[in-house]
Design a protein around this motif. Structure first.
Motif, PDB file in Angstrom:
ATOM      1  N   TRP A 112      34.622 -41.510  57.659  1.00 45.24           N
ATOM      2  CA  TRP A 112      35.229 -42.744  58.158  1.00 45.24           C
ATOM      3  C   TRP A 112      36.352 -43.209  57.237  1.00 45.24           C
ATOM      4  N   THR A 113      37.424 -43.750  57.834  1.00 47.10           N
ATOM      5  CA  THR A 113      38.517 -44.361  57.076  1.00 47.10           C
ATOM      6  C   THR A 113      38.881 -45.703  57.721  1.00 47.10           C
ATOM      7  N   LEU A 114      39.400 -46.613  56.897  1.00 44.44           N
ATOM      8  CA  LEU A 114      39.837 -47.927  57.374  1.00 44.44           C
ATOM      9  C   LEU A 114      40.992 -48.373  56.492  1.00 44.44           C
ATOM     10  N   GLY A 115      42.031 -48.901  57.122  1.00 49.02           N
ATOM     11  CA  GLY A 115      43.148 -49.335  56.301  1.00 49.02           C
ATOM     12  C   GLY A 115      44.221 -50.066  57.076  1.00 49.02           C
ATOM     13  N   LEU A 138      45.298 -53.189  61.555  1.00 46.03           N
ATOM     14  CA  LEU A 138      44.283 -52.339  60.921  1.00 46.03           C
ATOM     15  C   LEU A 138      44.015 -51.127  61.798  1.00 46.03           C
ATOM     16  N   ARG A 139      43.728 -50.003  61.117  1.00 43.04           N
ATOM     17  CA  ARG A 139      43.370 -48.786  61.832  1.00 43.04           C
ATOM     18  C   ARG A 139      42.058 -48.248  61.273  1.00 43.04           C
ATOM     19  N   VAL A 140      41.257 -47.672  62.155  1.00 41.50           N
ATOM     20  CA  VAL A 140      39.993 -47.058  61.771  1.00 41.50           C
ATOM     21  C   VAL A 140      39.949 -45.648  62.355  1.00 41.50           C
ATOM     22  N   ARG A 176      37.756 -41.549  62.213  1.00 44.29           N
ATOM     23  CA  ARG A 176      36.689 -40.699  61.724  1.00 44.29           C
ATOM     24  C   ARG A 176      36.975 -39.251  62.098  1.00 44.29           C
ATOM     25  N   ASP A 235      44.864 -45.367  54.007  1.00 44.63           N
ATOM     26  CA  ASP A 235      43.478 -45.205  54.446  1.00 44.63           C
ATOM     27  C   ASP A 235      42.515 -45.304  53.266  1.00 44.63           C
ATOM     28  N   SER A 282      40.350 -42.096  66.448  1.00 46.14           N
ATOM     29  CA  SER A 282      41.109 -43.150  65.774  1.00 46.14           C
ATOM     30  C   SER A 282      41.319 -44.317  66.720  1.00 46.14           C
ATOM     31  N   GLY A 321      42.937 -48.725  66.723  1.00 43.70           N
ATOM     32  CA  GLY A 321      43.594 -49.758  65.936  1.00 43.70           C
ATOM     33  C   GLY A 321      43.858 -51.023  66.722  1.00 43.70           C
ATOM     34  N   LEU A 379      35.663 -44.484  53.531  1.00 39.94           N
ATOM     35  CA  LEU A 379      34.401 -45.223  53.619  1.00 39.94           C
ATOM     36  C   LEU A 379      33.177 -44.319  53.547  1.00 39.94           C
TER      37      LEU A 379
END
Length: 206
Positions: free
Chosen positions: A65-68, A109-111, A113, A58, A125, A127, A61
């Motif tokens: 927020w996370t993205l990875g 990809l997964r996002v 918060r 992750d 979450s 994806g 952001l």
């Protein structure tokens, strides 16, 4: 029955699960010939073992927020017991034991918060993942008219879709007392099939 575990260190995360279950199947097969019609019925058991492993990283952001990227592998072994139909007389079939294996690898990809509130925490979450089938193929179902094992025949199933798009979204609300309510919706989109699933649960940590 299942076992689930998760591990994280810094931005890395790892999830794994192992499940085993007993299934019960009920089948109705309608037969029509001329002005006659019959319905063959069967009830039979089966067993299923499945496992999954997912790893991800992750990137932060900001503002929760996370993205990875994420990689995942799923394995399923399904056994359906031999059964004999009833209700259709000489048209009843005896179907031999069936075994099916599936191994799917995915990359996507997964996002997510996480939002903190005075009463607890809200986590969201989602994806998107491309999934490739590595093991399953067309399989033969061996059957015979009841009492006529020497006249058995094989019906080949259609081969499964090799590639599909998996989408999911989850929401979890955790109170400061350790009580969590969570839900998740998932969909698998392939050229020749669509599957949808939903999960709703509660968890209490102490």
């Amino acid at each position: 029955l299942g076992i689930y575990g998760g591990w994280s260190r810094g931005s890395w995360r790892l999830d794994a699960a192992l499940f085993a279950g007993h299934n019960t199947y009920a089948m109705n097969r309608r037969i029509s010939f001329g002005d006659q019609s019959r319905t063959a019925r069967a009830d039979y058991p089966g067993r299923q073992v499945s496992a999954l492993l997912q790893v991800g990283y992750d990137f932060e952001l900001g503002r929760g927020w996370t993205l990875g990227p994420a990689a995942r592998i799923d394995y399923v072994h399904l056994t359906q017991d031999r059964f004999t139909e009833t209700g259709a007389g000489a048209a009843n079939l005896t179907v031999q034991e069936q075994r099916t294996e599936s191994c799917r690898a995915g990359l996507g990809l997964r996002v997510g918060r996480v939002v903190s509130r005075p009463w607890g925490r809200l986590a969201m979450s989602g994806g998107a993942m491309w999934v490739r089938e590595l093991a399953a193929d067309s399989r033969g179902i061996v059957a015979a008219l009841e009492g006529g094992q020497a006249l058995s025949f094989t019906v080949n199933t259609a081969p499964p879709d090799r590639d599909r798009l998996r989408l999911d979204f989850g929401l979890a609300v955790r109170t400061r007392s350790g009580f969590t309510v969570f839900c998740r919706v998932e969909s698998d989109l392939a050229p020749d099939s669509r599957t949808y699933a939903g999960h709703l649960g509660v968890r209490f940590e102490f």
